[in-house]
Design an enzyme around this catalytic site. Sequence first.
Site, PDB file in Angstrom:
ATOM      1  N   HIS A   1       0.835  -1.207   0.000  1.00  0.00           N
ATOM      2  CA  HIS A   1       0.000   0.000   0.000  1.00  0.00           C
ATOM      3  C   HIS A   1       0.871   1.258   0.000  1.00  0.00           C
ATOM      4  O   HIS A   1       0.590   2.225  -0.708  1.00  0.00           O
ATOM      5  CB  HIS A   1      -0.910   0.012   1.227  1.00  0.00           C
ATOM      6  CG  HIS A   1      -2.071  -0.931   1.133  1.00  0.00           C
ATOM      7  ND1 HIS A   1      -1.913  -2.299   1.156  1.00  0.00           N
ATOM      8  CD2 HIS A   1      -3.410  -0.706   1.028  1.00  0.00           C
ATOM      9  CE1 HIS A   1      -3.108  -2.881   1.077  1.00  0.00           C
ATOM     10  NE2 HIS A   1      -4.028  -1.936   0.990  1.00  0.00           N
TER      11      HIS A   1
ATOM     12  N   HIS B   1       1.371  -3.178   9.452  1.00  0.00           N
ATOM     13  CA  HIS B   1       2.790  -3.029   9.144  1.00  0.00           C
ATOM     14  C   HIS B   1       3.569  -2.429  10.306  1.00  0.00           C
ATOM     15  O   HIS B   1       3.009  -1.788  11.205  1.00  0.00           O
ATOM     16  CB  HIS B   1       2.980  -2.133   7.907  1.00  0.00           C
ATOM     17  CG  HIS B   1       2.613  -2.804   6.624  1.00  0.00           C
ATOM     18  ND1 HIS B   1       3.382  -3.788   6.049  1.00  0.00           N
ATOM     19  CD2 HIS B   1       1.541  -2.635   5.814  1.00  0.00           C
ATOM     20  CE1 HIS B   1       2.796  -4.196   4.937  1.00  0.00           C
ATOM     21  NE2 HIS B   1       1.681  -3.527   4.768  1.00  0.00           N
TER      22      HIS B   1
END
Length: 254
Positions: A163, A207
């Site tokens: 992303h 993340h």
Amino acid sequence: MLSIAKRTTAGAAILLIMPLIMWVSGWNWEPGQPRWWLHFLYWLTETVTQPWGIITHVILCAWFLWCLRFRIKAAVMLFVILGCAILAGQGVKSFVKERVQEPRPFVLWLEKTHDVQAEQFYTLKRKERGELVKKQLSSQHDIPGFLRKHWQKETGFAFPSGHTMFAASWALMAVGLLWPRRRTWTIAVLLVWATGVMGSRLLLGMHWPRDLVVATLISWLLVTLATWLAQRICGPLTPPAEEVPEIIARDQEG
């Protein structure tokens, strides 16, 4: 090439501020953010997640082509180059993920709180991982439903952040391609959007800060090469003489 590298390096430095601060500070993800805030972050991250990411890509391509005002042939070529840069970033991401195999933060949280061993979790097929997450969190009412579904869908490895690579690539292409035309607002909006997407990946438990840092650096390298290639194939990125008055006007408005 040097001027392009200077611009994209400046853009990358801006994008790296937030994740580097989080990394150096020793920040670790824990669930418990306000629901409204998580919902906003979820929709922000959805602008990069398929299928919405395709729509975002098409809209940004159209806007870039309008800002650059290339001839049809050059415009099509630029569209292809931009698409290839994004796809190359996603390809690199997938290659690195499968070799590093870093667990996502929410997976390690499941290991700590639900006795789901991360090593065993990643031996399962993706569909089975999603079913396991659904089962383990079925009675976890403090985790919003939309976030549980997101975790069920995003069960791959963490390092690096795909992303982030998508959003950072577009923000850096804005710096590389649109700065000569002084499209300051477009550049600023995309840098803020990319930083927001990066932050959403941290706070949604997807993340670690290092994932964002490495993804940004990979994007910087790919975008610098893509912008240079666009200039070589499509011609100088400097605006034509007839566009100079508009650029001066934008400078004055800024």
